[in-house]
Write an enzyme that holds these catalytic residues in place. Structure first.
Site, PDB file in Angstrom:
ATOM      1  N   SER A  54       0.819  -1.217   0.000  1.00 25.73           N
ATOM      2  CA  SER A  54       0.000   0.000   0.000  1.00 25.73           C
ATOM      3  C   SER A  54       0.857   1.273   0.000  1.00 25.73           C
ATOM      4  CB  SER A  54      -0.881  -0.002   1.253  1.00 25.73           C
ATOM      5  OG  SER A  54      -0.047  -0.038   2.394  1.00 25.73           O
ATOM      6  N   PRO A  55       0.311   2.378  -0.486  1.00 30.05           N
ATOM      7  CA  PRO A  55       1.049   3.648  -0.438  1.00 30.05           C
ATOM      8  C   PRO A  55       1.437   4.032   0.998  1.00 30.05           C
ATOM      9  CG  PRO A  55      -0.818   3.838  -1.923  1.00 30.05           C
ATOM     10  CD  PRO A  55      -0.945   2.501  -1.247  1.00 30.05           C
ATOM     11  N   VAL A  81       2.228   2.097   3.620  1.00 30.51           N
ATOM     12  CA  VAL A  81       3.438   1.375   4.047  1.00 30.51           C
ATOM     13  C   VAL A  81       4.620   1.748   3.133  1.00 30.51           C
ATOM     14  CG1 VAL A  81       4.446  -0.893   4.533  1.00 30.51           C
ATOM     15  CG2 VAL A  81       2.046  -0.480   5.054  1.00 30.51           C
ATOM     16  N   GLY A  82       4.317   2.045   1.879  1.00 33.02           N
ATOM     17  CA  GLY A  82       5.372   2.484   0.956  1.00 33.02           C
ATOM     18  C   GLY A  82       6.157   3.661   1.512  1.00 33.02           C
ATOM     19  N   GLU A  97       6.101  -0.640  -5.567  1.00 31.97           N
ATOM     20  CA  GLU A  97       4.954  -1.032  -6.408  1.00 31.97           C
ATOM     21  C   GLU A  97       3.727  -0.867  -5.523  1.00 31.97           C
ATOM     22  OE1 GLU A  97       4.814  -2.229  -9.605  1.00 31.97           O
ATOM     23  OE2 GLU A  97       6.955  -2.094  -9.987  1.00 31.97           O
ATOM     24  N   CYS A 107      -4.389  -5.160  -7.340  1.00 33.71           N
ATOM     25  CA  CYS A 107      -3.995  -3.738  -7.329  1.00 33.71           C
ATOM     26  C   CYS A 107      -4.472  -2.998  -8.575  1.00 33.71           C
ATOM     27  CB  CYS A 107      -2.487  -3.622  -7.189  1.00 33.71           C
ATOM     28  SG  CYS A 107      -1.596  -4.511  -8.469  1.00 33.71           S
TER      29      CYS A 107
HETATM   30  P1  NAD Z   1       0.580  -3.649   2.977  1.00 30.93           P
HETATM   31  O1  NAD Z   1       1.240  -2.402   2.552  1.00 30.93           O
HETATM   32  O2  NAD Z   1      -0.280  -3.614   4.189  1.00 30.93           O
HETATM   33  O3  NAD Z   1       1.670  -4.800   3.274  1.00 30.93           O
HETATM   34  C1  NAD Z   1       2.647  -5.180   2.328  1.00 30.93           C
HETATM   35  C2  NAD Z   1       3.839  -5.803   3.041  1.00 30.93           C
HETATM   36  O4  NAD Z   1       4.385  -4.834   3.921  1.00 30.93           O
HETATM   37  C3  NAD Z   1       3.544  -7.038   3.877  1.00 30.93           C
HETATM   38  O5  NAD Z   1       4.559  -7.998   3.671  1.00 30.93           O
HETATM   39  C4  NAD Z   1       3.577  -6.536   5.299  1.00 30.93           C
HETATM   40  O6  NAD Z   1       4.084  -7.490   6.188  1.00 30.93           O
HETATM   41  C5  NAD Z   1       4.539  -5.373   5.216  1.00 30.93           C
HETATM   42  N1  NAD Z   1       4.208  -4.310   6.179  1.00 30.93           N
HETATM   43  C6  NAD Z   1       2.976  -3.911   6.582  1.00 30.93           C
HETATM   44  N2  NAD Z   1       3.071  -2.890   7.463  1.00 30.93           N
HETATM   45  C7  NAD Z   1       4.398  -2.635   7.598  1.00 30.93           C
HETATM   46  C8  NAD Z   1       5.151  -1.706   8.380  1.00 30.93           C
HETATM   47  N3  NAD Z   1       4.555  -0.842   9.187  1.00 30.93           N
HETATM   48  N4  NAD Z   1       6.493  -1.717   8.282  1.00 30.93           N
HETATM   49  C9  NAD Z   1       7.110  -2.593   7.473  1.00 30.93           C
HETATM   50  N5  NAD Z   1       6.462  -3.512   6.727  1.00 30.93           N
HETATM   51  C10 NAD Z   1       5.129  -3.538   6.783  1.00 30.93           C
HETATM   52  O7  NAD Z   1      -0.219  -4.166   1.707  1.00 30.93           O
HETATM   53  P2  NAD Z   1      -1.140  -5.443   1.558  1.00 30.93           P
HETATM   54  O8  NAD Z   1      -2.378  -5.245   2.360  1.00 30.93           O
HETATM   55  O9  NAD Z   1      -0.366  -6.689   1.777  1.00 30.93           O
HETATM   56  O10 NAD Z   1      -1.486  -5.351  -0.006  1.00 30.93           O
HETATM   57  C11 NAD Z   1      -2.459  -4.485  -0.501  1.00 30.93           C
HETATM   58  C12 NAD Z   1      -1.885  -3.232  -1.105  1.00 30.93           C
HETATM   59  O11 NAD Z   1      -0.850  -3.549  -2.008  1.00 30.93           O
HETATM   60  C13 NAD Z   1      -2.910  -2.471  -1.921  1.00 30.93           C
HETATM   61  O12 NAD Z   1      -2.754  -1.090  -1.735  1.00 30.93           O
HETATM   62  C14 NAD Z   1      -2.572  -2.850  -3.359  1.00 30.93           C
HETATM   63  O13 NAD Z   1      -3.032  -1.925  -4.322  1.00 30.93           O
HETATM   64  C15 NAD Z   1      -1.094  -2.938  -3.275  1.00 30.93           C
HETATM   65  N6  NAD Z   1      -0.553  -3.798  -4.324  1.00 30.93           N
HETATM   66  C16 NAD Z   1       0.198  -3.237  -5.313  1.00 30.93           C
HETATM   67  C17 NAD Z   1       0.690  -4.047  -6.317  1.00 30.93           C
HETATM   68  C18 NAD Z   1       1.530  -3.503  -7.450  1.00 30.93           C
HETATM   69  O14 NAD Z   1       2.114  -4.291  -8.162  1.00 30.93           O
HETATM   70  N7  NAD Z   1       1.623  -2.197  -7.631  1.00 30.93           N
HETATM   71  C19 NAD Z   1       0.419  -5.406  -6.312  1.00 30.93           C
HETATM   72  C20 NAD Z   1      -0.340  -5.924  -5.285  1.00 30.93           C
HETATM   73  C21 NAD Z   1      -0.818  -5.121  -4.284  1.00 30.93           C
END
Ligand code: NAD
Length: 470
Positions: free
Chosen positions: A195-196, A198-199, A216, A250
């Site tokens: 997600s943006p 966490v990004g 991503e 996504c």
């Molecule tokens: P997320 O950002 O919650 O988690 C992604 C990863 O980050 C996981 O492995 C998680 O353990 C880790 N994480 C979570 N919180 C963290 C923190 N505070 N510090 C460090 N690491 C942390 O995303 P999600 O719920 O797993 O996936 C959904 C999101 O991902 C949606 O926004 C979706 O659009 C996006 N997504 C993007 C793509 C792409 O290719 N652009 C593909 C799939 C999903």
């Protein structure tokens, strides 16, 4: 330099760091061997285990696992295998006249020790896909998959143990804290999908070491339905693209913008196609997966309830079952702008409809939001398509289809700003995991030597001429 010896993953990191030059200097043939071993594990040894794990995690149908998890990674591997020799060869570039006496080339060298953090929605694809690029580029890698799909993570851990040695590729399972601990280490590159929100955390952690990042990310991907659309053909793609993986994609259409003159026709066609794909009782359909867990189920149900409170119209579905994290394929119209469904990324099987009168309204609306990861245009009128392409910004666009742009490895895949930084797939993914090192070699003294100190009027004149003519 900061000491990281008390970090839980310090030893693993150091082992990979010590091995990075060995891995980085492997030949293209050695890397291909590794890629083939991964391919074999995915399509043969662990194929059934992957299918079962994803079914346990969120009832993902076998066909969708085959297509969106195994096939796409295998295809990425095949593409890398066919092109690796040329990607790894020095890329000669031209020499400007003023540099006569030299030759130059680009060498793609590995970044070093890389971290790949992946999400749960396509766990195999989004963990092993970037891994293929990282291996092709000659890096050592630590993988951290999501804690939300534990069965799939466990199978992936087995695959990694089976195919690689730990000083080359290692997978660490666990909760968010694992990522947080890993992020303290000075990785050379971090490839994050999620997600943006966490990004931003990832980018901030990376900035401590100036680690380069690929982000991503996600967001709301609009789908525009122009009145010139071929509605029958469009529906096949939209309903599939929306409910594939239970809307947890996504690049799924997040909301549709339908021309008001065809709204009713759109709704009827949509409902008919959903009925054809998932039957009258989608709960019993083996083609329809589930929301990944209770947390996301509750979030999505709250957004449906919020829509109902706001007197929106449930055109299709709207029902759910807590015991199995089931939410019916849902289509909702007449939502006020402040509704949760229009404010946040949906990431579930709910599709809101907005209507418009003139295409300018759509363009203004999209441009008032963050740049989407994907923007879809359904129209037959070329002028309208070009107008939308020219007046908006997005990571990718499909015209008269959706989601398929992801599977063409000749195309870069990624977002722009809020939807991502950097690109994945094929050569673009390989580039992300490498540094394009510039190499210039001097062969004999060239004209530039004439301008070395001590400077005088004559050299000033030559400089002026060079500025003007070369
Ligand atoms: P997320 O950002 O919650 O988690 C992604 C990863 O980050 C996981 O492995 C998680 O353990 C880790 N994480 C979570 N919180 C963290 C923190 N505070 N510090 C460090 N690491 C942390 O995303 P999600 O719920 O797993 O996936 C959904 C999101 O991902 C949606 O926004 C979706 O659009 C996006 N997504 C993007 C793509 C792409 O290719 N652009 C593909 C799939 C999903």
């Amino acid at each position: 330099m900061t000491n990281y010896s008390d970090n839980k993953y310090f030893e693993l990191f150091e082992t990979q760091k010590a091995n990075q030059y060995h891995i980085g200097n492997t030949t293209y043939k050695a890397r291909i061997k590794k890629l083939k071993a991964l391919k074999f594990a995915l399509e043969r040894t662990y194929k059934n285990a992957i299918e079962e794990a994803l079914y346990q995690d969120f009832k993902k149908p076998k066909v969708e696992t085959g297509l969106t998890e195994i096939y796409l990674v295998v295809k990425e591997i095949k593409y890398a295998i066919s092109n690796l020799r040329s990607w790894l060869s020095d890329q000669r570039v031209s020499t400007p006249l003023t540099l006569l006496g030299t030759s130059s080339y680009i060498r793609y060298e590995p970044k070093g020790v890389c971290l790949i953090i992946s999400p749960w929605n396509y766990p195999v694809n989004l963990t092993f896909g970037p891994l293929v690029s990282a291996i092709a580029a000659g890096n050592t890698v630590i993988l951290k998959p999501s804690e939300m799909t534990p069965n799939t993570s466990a199978v992936m851990a087995k695959i990694v143990k089976d195919v690689f040695s730990e000083n080359e590729v290692a997978l660490v399972e666990g909760e968010v804290e694992v990522s947080q601990e890993l992020l303290k280490l000075p990785f050379n590159h971090i490839f994050f999908t999620g997600s943006p929100t966490v990004g931003k955390i990832i980018m901030s952690a990376a900035s401590k070491h100036l680690s380069s990042v690929t982000l991503e990310l996600g967001g709301k991907s609009p789908t525009i339905i122009h009145e010139s659309v071929d509605l029958k053909a469009a529906m096949k793609n939209i309903v599939w693209g929306k409910y594939l993986n239970n809307g947890q994609t996504c690049i799924a259409p997040d909301y549709v913008f339908v021309h008001e003159s065809i709204k009713d026709e759109f709704i009827e066609a949509f409902k008919a196609k959903a009925l054809e794909y998932y039957s009258e009782d989608p709960k019993t359909s083996e083609s329809y997966s589930r929301v990944v867990n209770e947390k996301h189920f509750n979030r999505l149900v709250a957004s449906i309830e919020n829509a109902k409170e706001q007197k929106a119209t449930i055109e299709l579905g709207g029902d759910y079952d807590e015991a199995s994290n089931y939410i019916a394929p849902t289509l909702i119209s007449n939502l006020p702008e402040e509704a949760t469904l229009l404010a946040e990324e949906i990431f579930g099987p709910i599709l809101p409809i907005k209507t418009y009168k003139a295409i300018d309204e759509v363009i203004d609306y999209i441009n008032s939001k963050e740049k989407p990861l994907a923007l879809y245009i359904y129209a037959r009128r070329k002028r309208v398509i070009n107008r939308i392409l020219k007046s908006t910004r997005a990571g990718s666009t499909c015209i008269n289809s959706n989601a398929l742009q992801y599977s063409n490895h000749h195309l870069p895949f990624g977002g722009s700003n809020n939807s991502g930084i950097g690109k994945a797939h094929g050569f673009f993914g390989f580039q992300e995991f490498t540094n394009a090192r510039s190499v210039l070699k001097r062969h004999f003294p060239g004209p530039l030597y004439l301008l070395f100190p001590p400077y005088n009027r004559f050299k000033e004149k030559i400089t002026k001429a060079a500025i003007k003519w070369f």
